[in-house]
Design a protein around this motif. Structure first.
Motif, mmCIF file in Angstrom:
data_model
loop_
_atom_site.group_PDB
_atom_site.id
_atom_site.type_symbol
_atom_site.label_atom_id
_atom_site.label_comp_id
_atom_site.label_asym_id
_atom_site.label_seq_id
_atom_site.Cartn_x
_atom_site.Cartn_y
_atom_site.Cartn_z
ATOM 1 N N THR A 28 0.861 -1.177 0.000
ATOM 2 C CA THR A 28 0.000 0.000 0.000
ATOM 3 C C THR A 28 0.904 1.236 0.000
ATOM 4 N N PRO A 29 0.355 2.413 -0.300
ATOM 5 C CA PRO A 29 1.198 3.618 -0.296
ATOM 6 C C PRO A 29 1.879 3.893 1.040
ATOM 7 N N ASP A 30 1.279 3.430 2.132
ATOM 8 C CA ASP A 30 1.835 3.703 3.453
ATOM 9 C C ASP A 30 2.573 2.516 4.064
ATOM 10 N N ALA A 31 2.817 1.481 3.265
ATOM 11 C CA ALA A 31 3.595 0.341 3.755
ATOM 12 C C ALA A 31 5.085 0.622 3.572
ATOM 13 N N LEU A 32 5.883 -0.045 4.363
ATOM 14 C CA LEU A 32 7.337 0.045 4.239
ATOM 15 C C LEU A 32 7.853 -1.277 3.695
ATOM 16 N N VAL A 33 8.435 -1.226 2.481
ATOM 17 C CA VAL A 33 8.989 -2.428 1.861
ATOM 18 C C VAL A 33 10.460 -2.541 2.239
ATOM 19 N N VAL A 34 10.826 -3.691 2.781
ATOM 20 C CA VAL A 34 12.205 -3.962 3.175
ATOM 21 C C VAL A 34 12.685 -5.142 2.341
ATOM 22 N N ALA A 35 13.639 -4.880 1.447
ATOM 23 C CA ALA A 35 14.127 -5.917 0.527
ATOM 24 C C ALA A 35 15.653 -5.949 0.566
ATOM 25 N N PRO A 36 16.228 -6.567 1.592
ATOM 26 C CA PRO A 36 17.688 -6.580 1.730
ATOM 27 C C PRO A 36 18.378 -7.238 0.535
ATOM 28 N N ASN A 37 19.437 -6.588 0.075
ATOM 29 C CA ASN A 37 20.264 -7.156 -0.996
ATOM 30 C C ASN A 37 21.424 -7.897 -0.333
ATOM 31 N N LEU A 38 21.407 -9.209 -0.422
ATOM 32 C CA LEU A 38 22.429 -10.024 0.230
ATOM 33 C C LEU A 38 23.690 -10.164 -0.606
ATOM 34 N N GLY A 39 23.601 -9.764 -1.863
ATOM 35 C CA GLY A 39 24.766 -9.861 -2.750
ATOM 36 C C GLY A 39 24.782 -11.185 -3.495
ATOM 37 N N TRP A 40 24.800 -11.116 -4.804
ATOM 38 C CA TRP A 40 24.734 -12.312 -5.644
ATOM 39 C C TRP A 40 25.802 -13.328 -5.245
ATOM 40 N N TRP A 41 27.041 -12.870 -5.129
ATOM 41 C CA TRP A 41 28.145 -13.769 -4.834
ATOM 42 C C TRP A 41 28.016 -14.385 -3.446
ATOM 43 N N ASN A 42 27.568 -13.598 -2.477
ATOM 44 C CA ASN A 42 27.431 -14.098 -1.098
ATOM 45 C C ASN A 42 26.461 -15.269 -0.989
ATOM 46 N N THR A 43 25.462 -15.288 -1.877
ATOM 47 C CA THR A 43 24.436 -16.332 -1.788
ATOM 48 C C THR A 43 24.953 -17.705 -2.203
ATOM 49 N N TRP A 44 26.167 -17.768 -2.738
ATOM 50 C CA TRP A 44 26.734 -19.046 -3.172
ATOM 51 C C TRP A 44 27.450 -19.794 -2.055
ATOM 52 N N TRP A 45 27.661 -19.170 -0.916
ATOM 53 C CA TRP A 45 28.479 -19.795 0.119
ATOM 54 C C TRP A 45 27.643 -20.429 1.200
ATOM 55 N N ILE A 47 24.456 -20.191 4.273
ATOM 56 C CA ILE A 47 23.221 -19.465 4.571
ATOM 57 C C ILE A 47 23.287 -18.717 5.898
ATOM 58 N N ALA A 48 24.126 -19.168 6.831
ATOM 59 C CA ALA A 48 24.160 -18.556 8.171
ATOM 60 C C ALA A 48 24.414 -17.050 8.142
ATOM 61 N N PRO A 49 25.425 -16.545 7.409
ATOM 62 C CA PRO A 49 25.614 -15.099 7.397
ATOM 63 C C PRO A 49 24.486 -14.344 6.695
ATOM 64 N N LEU A 50 23.814 -14.996 5.765
ATOM 65 C CA LEU A 50 22.674 -14.366 5.094
ATOM 66 C C LEU A 50 21.512 -14.226 6.072
ATOM 67 N N ILE A 51 21.271 -15.274 6.843
ATOM 68 C CA ILE A 51 20.240 -15.213 7.890
ATOM 69 C C ILE A 51 20.573 -14.102 8.876
ATOM 70 N N GLN A 52 21.838 -14.008 9.265
ATOM 71 C CA GLN A 52 22.268 -12.997 10.235
ATOM 72 C C GLN A 52 22.005 -11.588 9.714
ATOM 73 N N THR A 53 22.279 -11.363 8.445
ATOM 74 C CA THR A 53 22.055 -10.037 7.853
ATOM 75 C C THR A 53 20.582 -9.650 7.911
ATOM 76 N N VAL A 54 19.717 -10.557 7.472
ATOM 77 C CA VAL A 54 18.278 -10.264 7.471
ATOM 78 C C VAL A 54 17.755 -10.159 8.900
ATOM 79 N N GLU A 55 18.228 -11.027 9.774
ATOM 80 C CA GLU A 55 17.820 -11.006 11.171
ATOM 81 C C GLU A 55 18.165 -9.666 11.833
ATOM 82 N N THR A 56 19.355 -9.150 11.575
ATOM 83 C CA THR A 56 19.789 -7.870 12.153
ATOM 84 C C THR A 56 18.872 -6.733 11.696
ATOM 85 N N ILE A 57 18.519 -6.736 10.414
ATOM 86 C CA ILE A 57 17.603 -5.719 9.883
ATOM 87 C C ILE A 57 16.228 -5.857 10.534
#
Length: 198
Positions: A28-45, A47-57
């Motif tokens: 909606t116009p008043d919603a806040l969209v949060v779409a963290p960019n984990l980095g293409w290269w990072n996603t190949w290694w 999952i734990a640090p990716l979870i940590q990044t999203v969890e921190t946000i």
């Protein structure tokens, strides 16, 4: 104060552009969209640090907006990341309006085992069966799992069977392959229809 927080999380071998576009379509116009960019290269290694990044946000947002409803949409590995986070924070469940998993290999990815047979990189993490976690969460949070179907078995990457679990709703979209699921009009329609029923 936003109407709701919409987390839109991309998956493996990807970045956040298309899933962010899907989030904007759903918001909606008043919603806040949060779409963290984990980095293409990072996603190949791993999952734990990716979870940590999203969890921190998510923790920072929860502290800032403790009473704002949360909607979560995760494509592929993005859905797995959120299953892991929600499993760690059951105290958040009362704030979660809904969880949508789009082409997420909840039952484990056979392709990941083929691509990473020695379990050196992300393959071991994607091959894990998270059905029990998904079922536990779906028992408490309104959950929709969307699968693509291009051959009666899979979306070309994730099998339909690996996206199905108890307590959640399930939708198959024929003719849509795995990459297109992240920002397809029929996916958006399915999510909006699901939300309208809640």
């Amino acid at each position: 104060m936003p109407d709701f927080l919409l987390y839109a999380q991309h998956g493996w071998a990807d970045h956040n552009y298309k899933i962010s576009c899907l989030g904007q379509t759903l918001a909606t116009p008043d919603a806040l969209v949060v779409a963290p960019n984990l980095g293409w290269w990072n996603t190949w290694w791993k999952i734990a640090p990716l979870i940590q990044t999203v969890e921190t946000i998510a923790i920072a947002n929860f502290e800032q907006y403790p009473h704002t409803p949360i909607r979560i949409v995760g494509h592929s590995m993005g859905g797995l990341i959120w299953l892991e986070i929600l499993n760690r924070y059951p105290q958040w469940w009362k704030n979660v309006h809904s969880l949508v998993l789009v082409g997420s290999p909840v039952g484990g990815s056979k392709l990941a085992k083929i691509l990473d047979p020695l379990a050196i990189a992300i393959g071991a993490d994607l091959a894990i069966n998270r059905m029990a976690i998904a079922e536990k969460i779906a028992f408490h949070i309104k959950t929709l799992s969307i699968a693509g179907d291009i051959n009666g078995i899979s979306d070309g990457t994730v099998t339909i069977a690996s996206t199905q679990f108890s307590h959640g709703k399930f939708k198959v979209l024929k003719g849509i392959n795995h990459p297109r699921l992240k920002n397809h009009s029929l996916v958006a329609r399915a999510i909006l229809d699901f939300w309208a029923e809640l």
